[in-house]
Motif scaffolding. Structure first.
Motif, PDB file in Angstrom:
ATOM      1  N   THR A   1      15.585  -2.999 -35.237  1.00  0.00           N
ATOM      2  CA  THR A   1      16.078  -1.482 -35.321  1.00  0.00           C
ATOM      3  C   THR A   1      17.595  -1.659 -35.671  1.00  0.00           C
ATOM      4  O   THR A   1      18.311  -2.624 -35.078  1.00  0.00           O
TER       5      THR A   1
ATOM      6  N   ALA B   1      11.028   4.445 -32.340  1.00  0.00           N
ATOM      7  CA  ALA B   1      10.033   5.435 -32.778  1.00  0.00           C
ATOM      8  C   ALA B   1       8.539   5.301 -32.670  1.00  0.00           C
ATOM      9  O   ALA B   1       8.263   3.908 -32.564  1.00  0.00           O
ATOM     10  N   PRO B   2       7.825   6.172 -32.239  1.00  0.00           N
ATOM     11  CA  PRO B   2       6.313   5.793 -31.982  1.00  0.00           C
ATOM     12  C   PRO B   2       5.806   5.242 -33.363  1.00  0.00           C
ATOM     13  O   PRO B   2       5.982   5.519 -34.479  1.00  0.00           O
ATOM     14  N   ARG B   3       4.760   4.215 -32.956  1.00  0.00           N
ATOM     15  CA  ARG B   3       4.055   3.427 -34.144  1.00  0.00           C
ATOM     16  C   ARG B   3       2.514   3.739 -34.117  1.00  0.00           C
ATOM     17  O   ARG B   3       2.027   3.854 -32.957  1.00  0.00           O
TER      18      ARG B   3
ATOM     19  N   GLU C   1      16.416   3.788 -28.805  1.00  0.00           N
ATOM     20  CA  GLU C   1      15.339   4.794 -28.933  1.00  0.00           C
ATOM     21  C   GLU C   1      14.411   4.266 -29.968  1.00  0.00           C
ATOM     22  O   GLU C   1      14.593   4.626 -31.238  1.00  0.00           O
TER      23      GLU C   1
ATOM     24  N   VAL D   1       4.953   4.215 -28.374  1.00  0.00           N
ATOM     25  CA  VAL D   1       6.458   3.752 -28.465  1.00  0.00           C
ATOM     26  C   VAL D   1       6.442   2.260 -27.903  1.00  0.00           C
ATOM     27  O   VAL D   1       6.009   2.160 -26.880  1.00  0.00           O
TER      28      VAL D   1
END
Length: 253
Positions: free
Chosen positions: A50, A68-70, A66, A41
């Protein structure tokens, strides 16, 4: 122990008085969790886009974001030194990896929190810190000696040695016919033990970055090899280098 809204000391740092002191073995046991292909994250204060803008812009306005995980690649993660509360890590990673996020997550899993206090980039590709030259040591008399040849930037790429006809085509921005399978050369250069070459999955996968050099081995262009058509599309041409190569080829003796 401490945490920060930026995951480093440039943000608002919140101390955690009375935090437990992690044992060295605890830290070492956690490092494999952040090694290899992992999901990470990004920090709230980051350049990730975003909703059409950078995450840090929203964070500066106090808006909750928030991310998102990458997927990122951490090739190696080593403990270099530990004297609580300071932990020093050596990291080898791919582009897009946030080192402060590794520290943040490690501190979270240890139950202490952590913030990054310093970051030193010791290498980027083929360029290493120990071979760097300080600007303070350069002047009009010696700066040329510190320059690396252009070929050093693309040393990892497969090479196409240009004929006189190829050089003429490059000056016109024309396609250059390839005489060998440069994609195969690229696979041999990049594949390590245990790695498997995978077939192309789309049109873009048929393109391989290549370095084009003259007969003396000097860089004259960079391009993309199309393994379907067996041609090289020049992407960056260096006219002065081509003229020098042509002049040397025409010189008697």
């Amino acid at each position: 122990g401490a945490t920060s809204d930026t995951d480093d000391v440039t943000g608002t740092v919140i101390e955690s008085p009375g935090s437990r002191v992690p044992e060295l073995r605890e830290i070492e046991d956690l490092l494999p969790r952040y090694t290899g292909s992992i999901l990470q994250v990004p920090p709230t204060f980051s350049a990730i886009h975003t909703d059409g803008e950078r995450a840090y812009a929203k964070a500066r306005r106090g808006e909750a974001t928030e991310l998102a995980p990458r997927p990122v690649e951490v090739h190696a993660l080593r403990l270099a030194a530990y004297d609580y509360p300071v932990l020093e890590l050596d990291v080898e990673c791919g582009s897009g990896t946030y080192i402060r996020a590794i520290g943040r997550d490690l501190g979270r899993d240890l139950g202490t929190g952590a913030v990054m206090s310093d970051l030193v980039r010791t290498a980027v590709g083929l360029f290493h810190f120990e071979r760097a030259v300080s600007p303070a040591n350069l002047d009009r008399s010696n700066w040329r000696e510190a320059l690396l040849p252009p070929l050093a930037v693309v040393e990892h790429l497969p090479r196409h040695v240009c004929s006189a006809e190829d050089l003429a085509l490059l000056t016109l921005g024309r396609l250059v016919p390839a005489r060998v399978d440069l994609a195969e050369r690229s696979r041999h250069a990049q594949s390590g033990p245990g790695e498997v070459d995978r077939p192309s999955e789309g049109p873009g996968d048929s393109l391989v970055s290549v370095a084009l050099v003259c007969g003396r081995g000097e860089l004259v262009a960079a391009g993309e090899y199309d393994q379907i058509r067996n041609v090289i599309q020049p992407r960056q041409v260096f006219p002065d280098a081509i003229r020098d190569a042509q002049r040397m080829a025409d010189a008697p003796g």
